[in-house]
Design a protein around this motif. Structure first.
Motif, PDB file in Angstrom:
ATOM      1  N   SER A  24      96.176  13.650  84.888  1.00 39.83           N
ATOM      2  CA  SER A  24      95.761  14.041  86.229  1.00 39.83           C
ATOM      3  C   SER A  24      97.009  14.087  87.100  1.00 39.83           C
ATOM      4  O   SER A  24      97.779  13.128  87.118  1.00 39.83           O
ATOM      5  CB  SER A  24      94.758  13.034  86.787  1.00 39.83           C
ATOM      6  OG  SER A  24      93.619  12.999  85.961  1.00 39.83           O
ATOM      7  N   LYS A  82      98.464  15.944  99.409  1.00 37.50           N
ATOM      8  CA  LYS A  82      98.615  16.603  98.103  1.00 37.50           C
ATOM      9  C   LYS A  82      97.727  17.833  97.994  1.00 37.50           C
ATOM     10  O   LYS A  82      98.032  18.767  97.254  1.00 37.50           O
ATOM     11  CB  LYS A  82      98.377  15.624  96.954  1.00 37.50           C
ATOM     12  CG  LYS A  82      97.030  14.973  96.870  1.00 37.50           C
ATOM     13  CD  LYS A  82      97.036  13.979  95.699  1.00 37.50           C
ATOM     14  CE  LYS A  82      95.743  13.205  95.614  1.00 37.50           C
ATOM     15  NZ  LYS A  82      95.772  12.223  94.523  1.00 37.50           N
ATOM     16  N   GLY A 153      87.428  13.238  94.150  1.00 33.54           N
ATOM     17  CA  GLY A 153      86.086  13.080  94.710  1.00 33.54           C
ATOM     18  C   GLY A 153      86.133  12.523  96.121  1.00 33.54           C
ATOM     19  O   GLY A 153      85.102  12.451  96.789  1.00 33.54           O
ATOM     20  N   ARG A 190     100.085   6.055  82.841  1.00 35.51           N
ATOM     21  CA  ARG A 190      98.820   6.229  82.125  1.00 35.51           C
ATOM     22  C   ARG A 190      98.088   4.902  82.021  1.00 35.51           C
ATOM     23  O   ARG A 190      98.681   3.896  81.591  1.00 35.51           O
ATOM     24  CB  ARG A 190      99.118   6.763  80.716  1.00 35.51           C
ATOM     25  CG  ARG A 190      97.904   7.066  79.865  1.00 35.51           C
ATOM     26  CD  ARG A 190      97.128   8.262  80.331  1.00 35.51           C
ATOM     27  NE  ARG A 190      96.903   9.231  79.261  1.00 35.51           N
ATOM     28  CZ  ARG A 190      96.156  10.328  79.406  1.00 35.51           C
ATOM     29  NH1 ARG A 190      95.561  10.577  80.572  1.00 35.51           N
ATOM     30  NH2 ARG A 190      96.037  11.174  78.425  1.00 35.51           N
ATOM     31  N   ARG A 193      92.499   3.435  77.863  1.00 38.57           N
ATOM     32  CA  ARG A 193      91.119   3.895  77.726  1.00 38.57           C
ATOM     33  C   ARG A 193      90.379   2.910  76.833  1.00 38.57           C
ATOM     34  O   ARG A 193      90.990   2.153  76.074  1.00 38.57           O
ATOM     35  CB  ARG A 193      91.068   5.293  77.089  1.00 38.57           C
ATOM     36  CG  ARG A 193      91.766   6.394  77.892  1.00 38.57           C
ATOM     37  CD  ARG A 193      91.092   6.610  79.239  1.00 38.57           C
ATOM     38  NE  ARG A 193      91.439   7.892  79.845  1.00 38.57           N
ATOM     39  CZ  ARG A 193      92.380   8.076  80.770  1.00 38.57           C
ATOM     40  NH1 ARG A 193      93.097   7.052  81.196  1.00 38.57           N
ATOM     41  NH2 ARG A 193      92.612   9.282  81.270  1.00 38.57           N
TER      42      ARG A 193
HETATM   43  C1  LIG Z   1      85.295  12.729  89.416  1.00 33.37           C
HETATM   44  C2  LIG Z   1      86.716  12.332  89.705  1.00 33.37           C
HETATM   45  C3  LIG Z   1      87.059  11.923  90.981  1.00 33.37           C
HETATM   46  C4  LIG Z   1      88.391  11.578  91.262  1.00 33.37           C
HETATM   47  N1  LIG Z   1      88.739  11.296  92.549  1.00 33.37           N
HETATM   48  C5  LIG Z   1      90.035  11.104  92.861  1.00 33.37           C
HETATM   49  C6  LIG Z   1      90.453  10.991  94.211  1.00 33.37           C
HETATM   50  O1  LIG Z   1      89.659  11.097  95.154  1.00 33.37           O
HETATM   51  N2  LIG Z   1      91.782  10.810  94.448  1.00 33.37           N
HETATM   52  C7  LIG Z   1      92.700  10.719  93.439  1.00 33.37           C
HETATM   53  O2  LIG Z   1      93.891  10.568  93.723  1.00 33.37           O
HETATM   54  N3  LIG Z   1      92.335  10.848  92.136  1.00 33.37           N
HETATM   55  C8  LIG Z   1      91.030  11.037  91.832  1.00 33.37           C
HETATM   56  N4  LIG Z   1      90.654  11.228  90.517  1.00 33.37           N
HETATM   57  C9  LIG Z   1      91.671  11.136  89.452  1.00 33.37           C
HETATM   58  C10 LIG Z   1      91.436   9.949  88.497  1.00 33.37           C
HETATM   59  O3  LIG Z   1      91.824   8.762  89.103  1.00 33.37           O
HETATM   60  C11 LIG Z   1      92.214  10.217  87.214  1.00 33.37           C
HETATM   61  O4  LIG Z   1      91.714  11.405  86.630  1.00 33.37           O
HETATM   62  C12 LIG Z   1      92.089   9.070  86.211  1.00 33.37           C
HETATM   63  O5  LIG Z   1      92.670   7.913  86.720  1.00 33.37           O
HETATM   64  C13 LIG Z   1      92.748   9.416  84.870  1.00 33.37           C
HETATM   65  O6  LIG Z   1      94.098   9.732  85.040  1.00 33.37           O
HETATM   66  P1  LIG Z   1      94.930  10.449  83.867  1.00 33.37           P
HETATM   67  O7  LIG Z   1      94.189  11.727  83.578  1.00 33.37           O
HETATM   68  O8  LIG Z   1      96.282  10.727  84.431  1.00 33.37           O
HETATM   69  O9  LIG Z   1      94.946   9.532  82.704  1.00 33.37           O
HETATM   70  C14 LIG Z   1      89.359  11.584  90.220  1.00 33.37           C
HETATM   71  C15 LIG Z   1      88.988  12.005  88.942  1.00 33.37           C
HETATM   72  C16 LIG Z   1      87.699  12.390  88.683  1.00 33.37           C
HETATM   73  C17 LIG Z   1      87.345  12.894  87.306  1.00 33.37           C
END
Ligand SMILES: Cc1cc2nc3c(=O)[nH]c(=O)nc-3n(C[C@H](O)[C@H](O)[C@H](O)COP(=O)(O)O)c2cc1C
Length: 203
Positions: A24, A82, A153, A190, A193
């Motif tokens: 992400s 961002k 979200g 990271r 999980r």
């Molecule tokens: C439904 C959903 C809502 C999320 N909301 C936020 C958010 O509001 N702000 C943010 O910075 N990251 C948000 N994230 C990111 C998650 O924190 C991130 O995908 C998760 O920690 C996994 O990170 P990685 O893919 O780098 O391992 C969201 C992710 C999802 C799937």
């Protein structure tokens, strides 16, 4: 147990791209993302399943400029800068009027659209659930095309719906920043999980 791999299974490089190496992203390197990329991703995800093929996901593509600023004003504090900076942003929404397409999407379900018409609350629930499933497919579809995603979200859904989606009547579910490459420092460390043994039970 012996697992025989299907000859159609994706190879390890593809699995890394979609899952193991995919992250992400909070900040992207500067490289424009053409809104056509979102259409191309939709052309993939639309084939993945939804209940009764309802397909209620709708995508509002928000390029930089006035609309992005309006969107950012509804993002939570930590998501605002961002969202303003991302090469492209998409509002993933659900369409409570999805039933108006059922003659095409579910021609075998005669009378379904008519029976759903007066059931607004049920339609909203069906739309939300199935659109969220499709959001998962969207993330993977974008990754499959080499793009990175920052899902969020944290925003005022009612504000986004009233300010940006009123004409369409769509309900926002998730905002996704999209780009080709992470910027320096644009990815958090990271987190672990769960192991399959903690999440999968063979009954
Ligand atoms: C439904 C959903 C809502 C999320 N909301 C936020 C958010 O509001 N702000 C943010 O910075 N990251 C948000 N994230 C990111 C998650 O924190 C991130 O995908 C998760 O920690 C996994 O990170 P990685 O893919 O780098 O391992 C969201 C992710 C999802 C799937």
């Amino acid at each position: 147990m012996t697992t025989l791999a299907s000859p159609l299974a994706l190879d390890d490089a593809a699995l890394d791209l979609l899952f193991r190496d995919a992250r992400s992203v909070n900040a992207f390197a500067e490289r424009e993302v053409d809104p056509a990329e979102i259409q191309a991703a939709y052309d993939l995800l639309r084939w993945a399943p939804t209940a009764m093929n309802t397909s209620p996901l709708r995508l509002a593509v928000v390029p930089r400029g006035r609309q992005r600023e309006r969107l950012a004003s509804h993002m939570s504090e930590g998501n605002r800068a961002k969202t303003l900076a991302a090469p492209l942003t998409v509002v993933a929404a659900s369409d409570p009027a999805f039933h108006t397409h059922l003659d095409v999407l579910a021609p075998h379900r005669t009378g379904l659209a008519e029976s759903l018409e007066p059931q607004a609350e049920r339609r909203e629930g069906m739309a939300r659930t199935n659109a969220l499933i499709q959001v998962g497919y969207l993330v993977l579809a974008l990754r499959s095309r080499g793009l990175h995603v920052g899902p969020m979200g944290g925003f005022d859904t009612a504000g986004v719906d009233a300010d940006l989606l009123a004409d369409q009547g769509w309900r926002s579910q998730l905002v996704l920043n999209v780009g080709w490459e992470a910027a320096e420092g644009g990815i958090h460390p990271r987190a672990a999980r769960l192991e399959a043994s903690d999440a999968v039970a063979v009954l």
